[in-house]
Design an enzyme around this catalytic site. Structure first.
Site, PDB file in Angstrom:
ATOM      1  N   GLU A 183     -10.231  55.104   7.404  1.00  0.00           N
ATOM      2  CA  GLU A 183     -10.568  54.004   6.703  1.00  0.00           C
ATOM      3  C   GLU A 183     -12.063  54.191   5.886  1.00  0.00           C
ATOM      4  O   GLU A 183     -12.872  54.376   6.792  1.00  0.00           O
ATOM      5  CB  GLU A 183     -10.842  52.763   7.809  1.00  0.00           C
ATOM      6  CG  GLU A 183     -11.468  51.312   7.193  1.00  0.00           C
ATOM      7  CD  GLU A 183     -10.474  50.849   5.748  1.00  0.00           C
ATOM      8  OE1 GLU A 183     -10.834  51.285   4.761  1.00  0.00           O
ATOM      9  OE2 GLU A 183      -9.437  50.347   5.865  1.00  0.00           O
ATOM     10  N   HIS A 201      10.477  10.000   2.951  1.00  0.00           N
ATOM     11  CA  HIS A 201       9.871   8.895   1.917  1.00  0.00           C
ATOM     12  C   HIS A 201       8.855   8.398   2.643  1.00  0.00           C
ATOM     13  O   HIS A 201       8.756   7.716   3.879  1.00  0.00           O
ATOM     14  CB  HIS A 201      10.946   7.873   1.454  1.00  0.00           C
ATOM     15  CG  HIS A 201      10.671   6.838   0.775  1.00  0.00           C
ATOM     16  ND1 HIS A 201      10.354   7.128  -0.790  1.00  0.00           N
ATOM     17  CD2 HIS A 201      10.064   5.612   0.871  1.00  0.00           C
ATOM     18  CE1 HIS A 201       9.837   6.240  -1.242  1.00  0.00           C
ATOM     19  NE2 HIS A 201       9.864   5.187  -0.324  1.00  0.00           N
ATOM     20  N   THR A 220     -14.396  48.467   5.098  1.00  0.00           N
ATOM     21  CA  THR A 220     -14.438  47.741   6.277  1.00  0.00           C
ATOM     22  C   THR A 220     -13.168  47.599   6.760  1.00  0.00           C
ATOM     23  O   THR A 220     -12.076  47.312   6.246  1.00  0.00           O
ATOM     24  CB  THR A 220     -15.000  46.391   5.819  1.00  0.00           C
ATOM     25  OG1 THR A 220     -16.188  46.391   5.042  1.00  0.00           O
ATOM     26  CG2 THR A 220     -15.168  45.311   7.041  1.00  0.00           C
ATOM     27  N   PHE A 221     -13.021  47.724   8.036  1.00  0.00           N
ATOM     28  CA  PHE A 221     -11.900  47.640   9.021  1.00  0.00           C
ATOM     29  C   PHE A 221     -11.028  46.368   8.695  1.00  0.00           C
ATOM     30  O   PHE A 221     -11.802  45.184   8.726  1.00  0.00           O
ATOM     31  CB  PHE A 221     -12.347  47.839  10.417  1.00  0.00           C
ATOM     32  CG  PHE A 221     -11.040  48.421  11.133  1.00  0.00           C
ATOM     33  CD1 PHE A 221     -10.772  49.743  11.358  1.00  0.00           C
ATOM     34  CD2 PHE A 221     -10.071  47.761  11.703  1.00  0.00           C
ATOM     35  CE1 PHE A 221      -9.872  50.547  12.162  1.00  0.00           C
ATOM     36  CE2 PHE A 221      -8.971  48.243  12.407  1.00  0.00           C
ATOM     37  CZ  PHE A 221      -9.082  49.521  12.613  1.00  0.00           C
ATOM     38  N   GLY A 222      -9.667  46.220   8.382  1.00  0.00           N
ATOM     39  CA  GLY A 222      -9.155  44.996   8.214  1.00  0.00           C
ATOM     40  C   GLY A 222      -8.681  45.058   6.885  1.00  0.00           C
ATOM     41  O   GLY A 222      -7.891  44.096   6.669  1.00  0.00           O
ATOM     42  N   GLY A 223      -8.962  45.486   6.030  1.00  0.00           N
ATOM     43  CA  GLY A 223      -8.729  45.589   4.540  1.00  0.00           C
ATOM     44  C   GLY A 223      -9.373  44.504   3.786  1.00  0.00           C
ATOM     45  O   GLY A 223     -10.074  43.686   4.015  1.00  0.00           O
ATOM     46  N   THR A 224      -8.611  44.479   2.518  1.00  0.00           N
ATOM     47  CA  THR A 224      -8.931  43.530   1.451  1.00  0.00           C
ATOM     48  C   THR A 224      -8.730  41.882   1.821  1.00  0.00           C
ATOM     49  O   THR A 224      -9.852  41.122   1.973  1.00  0.00           O
ATOM     50  CB  THR A 224      -8.391  43.588   0.252  1.00  0.00           C
ATOM     51  OG1 THR A 224      -8.644  44.858  -0.195  1.00  0.00           O
ATOM     52  CG2 THR A 224      -8.672  42.576  -0.874  1.00  0.00           C
ATOM     53  N   CYS A 225      -7.702  41.616   2.274  1.00  0.00           N
ATOM     54  CA  CYS A 225      -7.560  40.003   2.809  1.00  0.00           C
ATOM     55  C   CYS A 225      -8.347  39.738   3.828  1.00  0.00           C
ATOM     56  O   CYS A 225      -8.780  38.660   3.552  1.00  0.00           O
ATOM     57  CB  CYS A 225      -6.000  40.149   3.087  1.00  0.00           C
ATOM     58  SG  CYS A 225      -5.666  38.400   3.618  1.00  0.00           S
TER      59      CYS A 225
END
Length: 503
Positions: free
Chosen positions: A77, A487, A80-85
């Site tokens: 990596e 409804h 930052t750990f954990g990625g973009t999301c």
């Protein structure tokens, strides 16, 4: 201790391996675990060897579970750990969107006879609350992998130096029997005169600003631009969106894109068919953009900050793919087959680094396919990207799946269309809705959906029954009449749109 030599398939190179007994028998929360023996291996030249190497800790990190306990795994990596999301994408941005929705609700409330005043936005408090939740998740994820008995974490940029051999930074080189590339994407920065001389923001940096700006210029007209235009305008920033195309969200069905451009333009200064010719810093530390309008007219616009939101690009170009025998297409996306295999033997790729649909739910699905195929190489499964939905969390929300009407026409399909306004349903009356609608497209004969598009409140949730119908190829009338619809819930707009496809 016993040492064995193993041939790794490379000419003149052998691996020195020795067994390491990690655990014997133990029990956790009622689950029994067997003894696990790992073979720790080095090449003759001291190069560490692994059974599996995963580049990227977003969706790629989810591959490693207890079924991989018998394998030595390298996890590489560079960010930052954990990625973009988790860190700079889906999750923190939506945590800003929700308070922005509350701030912007004063406009709709006034139309319904409720007087609400936005007395202020505590930007730092909002920001700190969000990242006080996000940052520990990233740190804990890293700490968990560091504690894993069979996982070695390398904090650095991975790049190929040979097939399945990587430089992982700090002078370290590793090899692996199999490699998974899940390196994600990054904000695309255009070649724009003056851009390198100004302090500009991207989606990676804008959410951690120390102060709420009074004014902002956003370059771009896609989902990143649309969401941040909503967030900052709702919080009181004067926002100008500059977009080269005639509409915002031009990937969407033209009716949706046109309506969205109109609605966002009621709250934000939207400049379509407009090009940024140059940017520069002003003497007082602001940013100045020189614009060329639709008729060639020139204009100068100043703001406190500049947000570049012109899309995202694959990180494949950071990996020296050619040294690993891995091919990419003209847009830099790693080429994969239906099993998520690259052109190099033993190398898989998933997510933004290889997909045109840069969406977390696509990356997660890809990861599940890769995980299965690593564990079961003799009975691999394939990826399906047939009915992939997407959503834009702006105001209004936009959600879609499948073909636009223009695409259906281009493909020569015989199709029918149904369009249903929110305002023609009971809950739409309650909202006094005048602007939002659902559009569904189906095969003329079978009435199976080939496209669905929603613009309006809760579009990202309302579209789910249509995703279901497309995925399981259910005829629209069957979906509409084969179940109860509450409804007067908002979902009746979906029911009525489907009924409009019936003969």
């Amino acid at each position: 201790m016993r040492f064995d030599f193993a041939d790794d398939g490379s000419a003149g190179r052998r691996r020195l391996c020795h067994p390491r007994l990690i655990v014997a028998r133990f029990q956790v929360r009622g689950k029994r675990y067997r003894a696990v023996t790992l073979w720790l291996c080095w090449h003759d030249g001291g190069v560490r060897h692994f059974d599996l190497c995963i580049i990227g800790t977003g969706s790629g990190n989810s591959i490693i579970d207890d079924r991989f306990d018998h394998l030595s795994v390298a996890l590489v990596e560079m960010g930052t750990f954990g990625g973009t999301c988790l860190n700079v994408g889906c999750i923190p941005s939506k945590m800003f969107v929700h308070p922005a929705d509350l701030a912007a609700s004063t406009i709709q409330a006034a139309r319904l006879g409720v007087d609400l005043d936005l007395q202020g936005v505590r930007w730092r408090e909002i920001r700190d609350r969000i990242f006080a939740r996000i940052d520990p998740k990233a740190a804990n994820g890293r700490a968990y992998r560091y504690r894993s008995h069979n996982v070695t974490v390398f904090d650095g940029r991975g790049s190929f130096v040979a097939p399945r051999e990587l430089d992982v930074g700090a002078g370290q080189t590793i090899t692996a029997d199999r490699v998974v590339i899940a390196a994600g994407s990054r904000p695309m920065v255009p070649e724009l005169p003056g851009l390198s001389s100004v302090d500009f923001l991207t989606s990676d940096t804008v959410m951690r600003r120390s102060e709420l700006p009074q004014s902002m210029i956003i370059i771009g007209g896609g989902y990143v631009s649309a969401e941040f235009a909503h967030i900052f305008s709702a919080f009181g920033t004067t926002v100008t969106v500059v977009n080269r195309s005639e509409v915002l969200l031009r990937r969407e069905d033209v009716e949706i894109a046109e309506r969205f451009t109109d609605l966002l333009g009621r709250r934000v200064d939207v400049r379509v068919s407009t090009r940024v010719k140059e940017v520069e810093s002003t003497p007082d530390g602001r940013v100045r953009a020189r614009l060329e309008g639709p008729a060639g007219e020139l204009e100068q616009l100043d703001a406190d900050v500049l947000l570049v939101a012109t899309g995202r690009t694959s990180n494949g170009d950071t990996l020296d793919l050619e040294h690993g025998g891995i091919e990419a297409d003209d847009d830099g996306l790693i080429i994969v087959d239906e099993y998520q295999r690259t052109t190099a033997d033993g190398v898989f790729a998933l997510g933004d680094v290889s997909s045109r649909q840069q969406l977390k739910h696509v990356a997660n699905k890809d990861a599940r396919v890769v995980q299965h195929n690593l564990l079961h190489p003799d009975s691999m499964i394939t990826s399906s990207h047939r009915a992939v939905p997407r959503a834009v969390f702006s105001m209004p929300q936009v959600a879609s799946v499948g073909l636009t009407e223009a695409q259906a026409t281009e493909e020569g399909m015989d199709y029918v269309v149904s369009r249903q306004d929110y305002g023609d349903t009971a809950f739409g009356w309650a909202m006094e809705d005048l602007d939002h609608f659902v559009k569904v497209i189906a095969h003329a004969e079978s009435k199976v959906l080939i496209g669905a598009h929603v613009i309006g409140p809760q579009a990202s949730s309302l579209i789910q029954p249509l995703i279901h119908a497309m995925s399981f190829e259910q005829p629209a009338p069957e979906v509409a009449r084969g179940q109860y619809w509450i409804h007067p819930a908002m979902t009746e707009v979906i029911e009525n749109a489907l009924l409009g496809l019936a003969d």
